[in-house]
Design a protein around this motif. Sequence first.
Motif, PDB file in Angstrom:
ATOM      1  N   GLY A  35     -15.031 -25.025 -52.374  1.00 37.30           N
ATOM      2  CA  GLY A  35     -16.302 -25.100 -51.664  1.00 37.30           C
ATOM      3  C   GLY A  35     -16.179 -25.565 -50.232  1.00 37.30           C
ATOM      4  N   GLY A  36     -15.024 -25.388 -49.597  1.00 37.42           N
ATOM      5  CA  GLY A  36     -14.865 -25.754 -48.189  1.00 37.42           C
ATOM      6  C   GLY A  36     -13.451 -26.187 -47.875  1.00 37.42           C
ATOM      7  N   GLY A  37     -13.179 -26.372 -46.570  1.00 38.70           N
ATOM      8  CA  GLY A  37     -11.895 -26.905 -46.144  1.00 38.70           C
ATOM      9  C   GLY A  37     -10.899 -25.894 -45.610  1.00 38.70           C
ATOM     10  N   ALA A  38     -11.332 -24.656 -45.299  1.00 36.80           N
ATOM     11  CA  ALA A  38     -10.393 -23.646 -44.807  1.00 36.80           C
ATOM     12  C   ALA A  38      -9.744 -24.061 -43.488  1.00 36.80           C
ATOM     13  N   GLY A  39     -10.482 -24.800 -42.668  1.00 32.05           N
ATOM     14  CA  GLY A  39      -9.951 -25.214 -41.377  1.00 32.05           C
ATOM     15  C   GLY A  39      -8.822 -26.215 -41.462  1.00 32.05           C
ATOM     16  N   LEU A  40      -8.604 -26.800 -42.654  1.00 35.72           N
ATOM     17  CA  LEU A  40      -7.530 -27.774 -42.836  1.00 35.72           C
ATOM     18  C   LEU A  40      -6.179 -27.198 -42.421  1.00 35.72           C
ATOM     19  N   LEU A  41      -5.904 -25.940 -42.781  1.00 33.51           N
ATOM     20  CA  LEU A  41      -4.645 -25.290 -42.432  1.00 33.51           C
ATOM     21  C   LEU A  41      -4.805 -24.313 -41.281  1.00 33.51           C
ATOM     22  N   GLN A  42      -5.854 -23.518 -41.342  1.00 32.24           N
ATOM     23  CA  GLN A  42      -5.981 -22.394 -40.422  1.00 32.24           C
ATOM     24  C   GLN A  42      -6.148 -22.819 -38.977  1.00 32.24           C
ATOM     25  N   PHE A  43      -7.024 -23.767 -38.721  1.00 36.37           N
ATOM     26  CA  PHE A  43      -7.317 -24.157 -37.344  1.00 36.37           C
ATOM     27  C   PHE A  43      -6.109 -24.790 -36.635  1.00 36.37           C
ATOM     28  N   PRO A  44      -5.397 -25.761 -37.268  1.00 35.52           N
ATOM     29  CA  PRO A  44      -4.225 -26.323 -36.583  1.00 35.52           C
ATOM     30  C   PRO A  44      -3.144 -25.290 -36.272  1.00 35.52           C
ATOM     31  N   VAL A  45      -2.991 -24.291 -37.156  1.00 35.57           N
ATOM     32  CA  VAL A  45      -1.987 -23.256 -36.908  1.00 35.57           C
ATOM     33  C   VAL A  45      -2.340 -22.447 -35.672  1.00 35.57           C
ATOM     34  N   LEU A  46      -3.607 -22.162 -35.449  1.00 35.67           N
ATOM     35  CA  LEU A  46      -4.027 -21.429 -34.257  1.00 35.67           C
ATOM     36  C   LEU A  46      -3.676 -22.199 -32.984  1.00 35.67           C
ATOM     37  N   ILE A  47      -3.863 -23.503 -33.017  1.00 35.97           N
ATOM     38  CA  ILE A  47      -3.508 -24.331 -31.861  1.00 35.97           C
ATOM     39  C   ILE A  47      -1.993 -24.389 -31.700  1.00 35.97           C
ATOM     40  N   PHE A  48      -1.270 -24.538 -32.822  1.00 35.87           N
ATOM     41  CA  PHE A  48       0.196 -24.588 -32.782  1.00 35.87           C
ATOM     42  C   PHE A  48       0.776 -23.319 -32.169  1.00 35.87           C
ATOM     43  N   LEU A  49       0.143 -22.184 -32.422  1.00 30.99           N
ATOM     44  CA  LEU A  49       0.642 -20.916 -31.900  1.00 30.99           C
ATOM     45  C   LEU A  49       0.204 -20.639 -30.467  1.00 30.99           C
ATOM     46  N   GLY A  50      -0.535 -21.580 -29.873  1.00 30.79           N
ATOM     47  CA  GLY A  50      -0.768 -21.476 -28.440  1.00 30.79           C
ATOM     48  C   GLY A  50      -2.198 -21.380 -27.970  1.00 30.79           C
ATOM     49  N   LEU A  51      -3.182 -21.407 -28.855  1.00 23.59           N
ATOM     50  CA  LEU A  51      -4.571 -21.305 -28.412  1.00 23.59           C
ATOM     51  C   LEU A  51      -5.113 -22.679 -28.018  1.00 23.59           C
ATOM     52  N   SER A  52      -5.996 -22.689 -27.032  1.00 23.09           N
ATOM     53  CA  SER A  52      -6.686 -23.922 -26.682  1.00 23.09           C
ATOM     54  C   SER A  52      -7.696 -24.265 -27.774  1.00 23.09           C
ATOM     55  N   PHE A  53      -8.222 -25.498 -27.747  1.00 20.86           N
ATOM     56  CA  PHE A  53      -9.153 -25.946 -28.782  1.00 20.86           C
ATOM     57  C   PHE A  53     -10.349 -25.013 -28.885  1.00 20.86           C
ATOM     58  N   GLY A  54     -11.003 -24.720 -27.751  1.00 22.88           N
ATOM     59  CA  GLY A  54     -12.209 -23.910 -27.764  1.00 22.88           C
ATOM     60  C   GLY A  54     -11.967 -22.500 -28.267  1.00 22.88           C
ATOM     61  N   VAL A  55     -10.901 -21.870 -27.801  1.00 27.49           N
ATOM     62  CA  VAL A  55     -10.583 -20.504 -28.217  1.00 27.49           C
ATOM     63  C   VAL A  55     -10.194 -20.484 -29.699  1.00 27.49           C
ATOM     64  N   ALA A  56      -9.416 -21.476 -30.134  1.00 31.50           N
ATOM     65  CA  ALA A  56      -9.022 -21.561 -31.543  1.00 31.50           C
ATOM     66  C   ALA A  56     -10.245 -21.749 -32.433  1.00 31.50           C
ATOM     67  N   LEU A  57     -11.195 -22.581 -32.016  1.00 33.40           N
ATOM     68  CA  LEU A  57     -12.395 -22.837 -32.810  1.00 33.40           C
ATOM     69  C   LEU A  57     -13.231 -21.564 -32.941  1.00 33.40           C
ATOM     70  N   ALA A  58     -13.439 -20.852 -31.825  1.00 33.09           N
ATOM     71  CA  ALA A  58     -14.223 -19.621 -31.869  1.00 33.09           C
ATOM     72  C   ALA A  58     -13.537 -18.562 -32.728  1.00 33.09           C
ATOM     73  N   THR A  59     -12.223 -18.419 -32.586  1.00 35.81           N
ATOM     74  CA  THR A  59     -11.474 -17.440 -33.363  1.00 35.81           C
ATOM     75  C   THR A  59     -11.508 -17.785 -34.846  1.00 35.81           C
ATOM     76  N   HIS A  60     -11.362 -19.070 -35.157  1.00 34.81           N
ATOM     77  CA  HIS A  60     -11.430 -19.538 -36.545  1.00 34.81           C
ATOM     78  C   HIS A  60     -12.788 -19.245 -37.156  1.00 34.81           C
ATOM     79  N   LYS A  61     -13.867 -19.459 -36.392  1.00 33.61           N
ATOM     80  CA  LYS A  61     -15.214 -19.217 -36.905  1.00 33.61           C
ATOM     81  C   LYS A  61     -15.414 -17.741 -37.246  1.00 33.61           C
ATOM     82  N   VAL A  62     -14.934 -16.855 -36.369  1.00 30.91           N
ATOM     83  CA  VAL A  62     -15.070 -15.425 -36.632  1.00 30.91           C
ATOM     84  C   VAL A  62     -14.317 -15.057 -37.917  1.00 30.91           C
ATOM     85  N   ALA A  63     -13.088 -15.558 -38.037  1.00 29.80           N
ATOM     86  CA  ALA A  63     -12.279 -15.239 -39.220  1.00 29.80           C
ATOM     87  C   ALA A  63     -12.918 -15.781 -40.489  1.00 29.80           C
ATOM     88  N   SER A  64     -13.595 -16.917 -40.389  1.00 26.95           N
ATOM     89  CA  SER A  64     -14.187 -17.545 -41.572  1.00 26.95           C
ATOM     90  C   SER A  64     -15.346 -16.737 -42.141  1.00 26.95           C
TER      91      SER A  64
END
Length: 262
Positions: A35-64
């Motif tokens: 019932g939740g928690g997808a960002g636990l893994l997905q969001f930090p990986v986006l930042i690790f691969l080079g995205l800024s916080f804002g871009v990673a957050l927006a991209t994560h939201k679309v994927a979710s």
Amino acid sequence: MGFILKWPREKLNLLEQFILFLVSLVANTFSAFSGGGAGLLQFPVLIFLGLSFGVALATHKVASVALGLGAVLRYLRSSSLERQFVLLMLMAGVPGVVLGGSLILQVPDRWAEIALGLLTGGLGVYSMMKSELGQHYAPVHRDRRGYVLGGLMLFFLGFLNGSLTSGTGLFVTIWLVMWFGMDYQRAVAYTLIMVGLFWNGSGAVTLGLLGDIRWDWLPALLLGSLLGGYLGSHLAIRHGNRWIKRVFEIVTLLVSVKLILG
């Protein structure tokens, strides 16, 4: 700016795209089950691969959003949503999501993440202490006062959903269980469909208009979210409230540690 694509120095290679897919698949499978928690893994990986916080957050939201779509494809075969709760979660939650998404790109969120982490961990501990919590459907607070107070909390949770990266779906799940007397399986269905599809969709549009989205990263993320949403929903339906409760407790504690440690 509005949906302008800003490229890092290099595109992702096939291995990195595959890693994105696997991370998205695992994260969204657990999210759909608990019932939740997808960002636990997905969001930090986006930042690790080079995205800024804002871009990673927006991209994560679309994927979710694909998480909600995957859940819809599975739950439509075995569940029916009550119209009053669909309307309540849309009318109360979506404005909160838009407001939260509008503010997050302008303010630091570290202290909010720590506070949310402590609260999320508390939810997991509370669920562990209440062995029968969410095991049976026992509807309560279905009068006008109950809907108003419940809707106010959903608005606040929508604000958190629009402004923070992980854990808010877990709050929606436990709120539906504690306040409205739903069992875990029913609450997870509402969370995945309404939060995953409509709340995250609203957040994605808001963040996309105000920030930037990495469109070339989305195919792998969307595929992982879609398959994970379907698979996790299938597991939740198959194994029932007891297993959902246990996975919920594990995920809340993991999300809590992640939010507190950053």
